[in-house]
Design a protein around this motif. Structure first.
Motif, PDB file in Angstrom:
ATOM      1  N   SER A  27      37.243  -5.319 -42.518  1.00 48.31           N
ATOM      2  CA  SER A  27      38.122  -4.236 -42.092  1.00 48.31           C
ATOM      3  C   SER A  27      37.858  -4.218 -40.726  1.00 48.31           C
ATOM      4  N   TYR A  28      38.950  -3.450 -40.106  1.00 48.72           N
ATOM      5  CA  TYR A  28      38.969  -3.241 -38.577  1.00 48.72           C
ATOM      6  C   TYR A  28      37.612  -2.230 -38.268  1.00 48.72           C
ATOM      7  N   GLY A  29      37.460  -1.189 -38.951  1.00 50.92           N
ATOM      8  CA  GLY A  29      36.314  -0.251 -38.885  1.00 50.92           C
ATOM      9  C   GLY A  29      35.059  -1.127 -38.837  1.00 50.92           C
ATOM     10  N   GLN A  30      34.899  -1.788 -40.006  1.00 46.02           N
ATOM     11  CA  GLN A  30      33.671  -2.409 -40.290  1.00 46.02           C
ATOM     12  C   GLN A  30      33.253  -3.405 -39.023  1.00 46.02           C
ATOM     13  N   ILE A  31      34.350  -3.677 -38.533  1.00 43.54           N
ATOM     14  CA  ILE A  31      33.899  -4.779 -37.300  1.00 43.54           C
ATOM     15  C   ILE A  31      33.612  -3.738 -36.138  1.00 43.54           C
ATOM     16  N   ALA A  32      34.290  -2.690 -35.975  1.00 37.91           N
ATOM     17  CA  ALA A  32      33.705  -1.590 -35.049  1.00 37.91           C
ATOM     18  C   ALA A  32      32.570  -1.345 -35.038  1.00 37.91           C
ATOM     19  N   ARG A  33      31.946  -0.875 -36.318  1.00 41.58           N
ATOM     20  CA  ARG A  33      30.386  -0.591 -36.549  1.00 41.58           C
ATOM     21  C   ARG A  33      29.622  -1.649 -36.385  1.00 41.58           C
ATOM     22  N   LEU A  34      29.990  -2.745 -36.576  1.00 38.49           N
ATOM     23  CA  LEU A  34      28.996  -4.007 -36.386  1.00 38.49           C
ATOM     24  C   LEU A  34      28.841  -4.149 -34.891  1.00 38.49           C
ATOM     25  N   ILE A  35      29.764  -3.766 -34.070  1.00 37.94           N
ATOM     26  CA  ILE A  35      29.549  -3.954 -32.659  1.00 37.94           C
ATOM     27  C   ILE A  35      29.261  -2.570 -32.017  1.00 37.94           C
ATOM     28  N   GLY A  36      28.761  -1.503 -32.708  1.00 34.98           N
ATOM     29  CA  GLY A  36      28.265  -0.278 -32.115  1.00 34.98           C
ATOM     30  C   GLY A  36      29.187   0.556 -31.723  1.00 34.98           C
ATOM     31  N   ARG A  37      30.286   0.385 -32.096  1.00 32.13           N
ATOM     32  CA  ARG A  37      31.674   1.233 -31.769  1.00 32.13           C
ATOM     33  C   ARG A  37      32.361   1.922 -32.983  1.00 32.13           C
ATOM     34  N   ASP A  38      31.674   2.571 -33.534  1.00 31.21           N
ATOM     35  CA  ASP A  38      32.262   3.059 -34.958  1.00 31.21           C
ATOM     36  C   ASP A  38      33.613   3.757 -34.845  1.00 31.21           C
ATOM     37  N   ARG A  39      33.740   4.367 -33.836  1.00 29.41           N
ATOM     38  CA  ARG A  39      35.261   5.139 -34.042  1.00 29.41           C
ATOM     39  C   ARG A  39      36.274   4.294 -33.139  1.00 29.41           C
ATOM     40  N   ASN A  40      36.057   2.965 -33.171  1.00 30.28           N
ATOM     41  CA  ASN A  40      37.142   2.037 -32.268  1.00 30.28           C
ATOM     42  C   ASN A  40      37.767   0.889 -33.241  1.00 30.28           C
ATOM     43  N   ALA A  41      38.217   1.379 -34.525  1.00 30.25           N
ATOM     44  CA  ALA A  41      38.756   0.337 -35.365  1.00 30.25           C
ATOM     45  C   ALA A  41      40.590  -0.122 -34.720  1.00 30.25           C
ATOM     46  N   ARG A  42      40.809   0.803 -33.844  1.00 31.25           N
ATOM     47  CA  ARG A  42      42.264   0.390 -33.330  1.00 31.25           C
ATOM     48  C   ARG A  42      41.960  -0.528 -31.933  1.00 31.25           C
ATOM     49  N   LEU A  43      40.681  -0.290 -31.539  1.00 31.44           N
ATOM     50  CA  LEU A  43      40.519  -1.359 -30.278  1.00 31.44           C
ATOM     51  C   LEU A  43      40.458  -2.783 -31.028  1.00 31.44           C
ATOM     52  N   VAL A  44      39.544  -2.629 -32.156  1.00 33.74           N
ATOM     53  CA  VAL A  44      39.604  -3.962 -32.644  1.00 33.74           C
ATOM     54  C   VAL A  44      40.704  -4.658 -33.203  1.00 33.74           C
ATOM     55  N   GLY A  45      41.734  -3.949 -33.468  1.00 36.95           N
ATOM     56  CA  GLY A  45      43.210  -4.356 -33.944  1.00 36.95           C
ATOM     57  C   GLY A  45      43.822  -4.886 -32.554  1.00 36.95           C
ATOM     58  N   ARG A  46      43.550  -4.162 -31.549  1.00 35.32           N
ATOM     59  CA  ARG A  46      44.159  -4.442 -30.213  1.00 35.32           C
ATOM     60  C   ARG A  46      43.629  -5.633 -29.775  1.00 35.32           C
ATOM     61  N   VAL A  47      42.313  -5.808 -29.848  1.00 35.92           N
ATOM     62  CA  VAL A  47      41.888  -7.182 -29.372  1.00 35.92           C
ATOM     63  C   VAL A  47      42.313  -8.463 -30.235  1.00 35.92           C
ATOM     64  N   LEU A  48      42.385  -8.063 -31.672  1.00 29.72           N
ATOM     65  CA  LEU A  48      42.753  -9.349 -32.601  1.00 29.72           C
ATOM     66  C   LEU A  48      44.336  -9.749 -32.211  1.00 29.72           C
ATOM     67  N   SER A  49      45.118  -8.809 -31.867  1.00 27.25           N
ATOM     68  CA  SER A  49      46.615  -8.986 -31.418  1.00 27.25           C
ATOM     69  C   SER A  49      46.704  -9.994 -30.395  1.00 27.25           C
ATOM     70  N   MET A  50      45.767 -10.339 -29.625  1.00 27.86           N
ATOM     71  CA  MET A  50      45.851 -11.038 -28.426  1.00 27.86           C
ATOM     72  C   MET A  50      44.668 -12.299 -28.645  1.00 27.86           C
ATOM     73  N   ALA A  51      44.117 -12.265 -29.615  1.00 27.35           N
ATOM     74  CA  ALA A  51      43.053 -13.437 -30.009  1.00 27.35           C
ATOM     75  C   ALA A  51      43.353 -14.725 -29.630  1.00 27.35           C
ATOM     76  N   GLN A  52      44.648 -15.059 -29.817  1.00 23.13           N
ATOM     77  CA  GLN A  52      45.256 -16.689 -29.649  1.00 23.13           C
ATOM     78  C   GLN A  52      44.908 -16.922 -28.278  1.00 23.13           C
ATOM     79  N   PHE A  53      44.775 -15.879 -27.379  1.00 21.40           N
ATOM     80  CA  PHE A  53      44.679 -16.278 -25.959  1.00 21.40           C
ATOM     81  C   PHE A  53      42.990 -16.731 -25.564  1.00 21.40           C
ATOM     82  N   TYR A  54      42.375 -16.594 -26.598  1.00 23.90           N
ATOM     83  CA  TYR A  54      40.862 -16.594 -26.528  1.00 23.90           C
ATOM     84  C   TYR A  54      40.319 -17.756 -27.135  1.00 23.90           C
ATOM     85  N   GLY A  55      41.000 -18.492 -28.146  1.00 22.61           N
ATOM     86  CA  GLY A  55      40.611 -19.577 -29.067  1.00 22.61           C
ATOM     87  C   GLY A  55      41.120 -19.413 -30.394  1.00 22.61           C
ATOM     88  N   ASN A  56      40.495 -20.120 -31.258  1.00 19.70           N
ATOM     89  CA  ASN A  56      40.840 -20.093 -32.652  1.00 19.70           C
ATOM     90  C   ASN A  56      40.099 -19.385 -33.365  1.00 19.70           C
TER      91      ASN A  56
END
Length: 103
Positions: A27-56
């Motif tokens: 989940s987005y929240g699970q990834i946020a917790r793994l990077i030490g940003r427990d309350r930033n699930a939306r940030l994870v979603g934002r990053v994933l929405s532009m992931a194609q610009f950084y690789g596969n």
């Protein structure tokens, strides 16, 4: 809040996504917790929405906490089913059976 995300943070998120095993989801929240940003699930979603610009990256393996796939990305379910991810009758991933056990 900064308008431009720092590349270090972007790659930190994407490196976690890269570790999600085939046939499982996180989940987005699970990834946020793994990077030490427990309350930033939306940030994870934002990053994933532009992931194609950084690789596969296997961004299709990330769903919301209830197992709902990303709106407007019809191919996500197909990609997950190809990997053996189980969906419930309501159209959501069965998180009890398919969530990545990394924590």
């Amino acid at each position: 809040m900064k308008k431009v995300l720092e590349e270090e943070l972007i790659y930190e998120i994407l490196s976690v996504v890269e570790e999600i095993p085939e046939g499982t989801v996180a989940s987005y929240g699970q990834i946020a917790r793994l990077i030490g940003r427990d309350r930033n699930a939306r940030l994870v979603g934002r990053v994933l929405s532009m992931a194609q610009f950084y690789g596969n990256y296997p961004c299709h393996r990330v769903v919301n906490h209830a197992g709902r796939t990303a709106p407007g990305w019809g191919q996500q379910r197909f990609l997950l089913e190809e990997e053996g991810v189980i969906f419930k009758d309501n159209g959501c991933v069965d998180m009890k059976k398919c969530q990545w056990d990394c924590e």
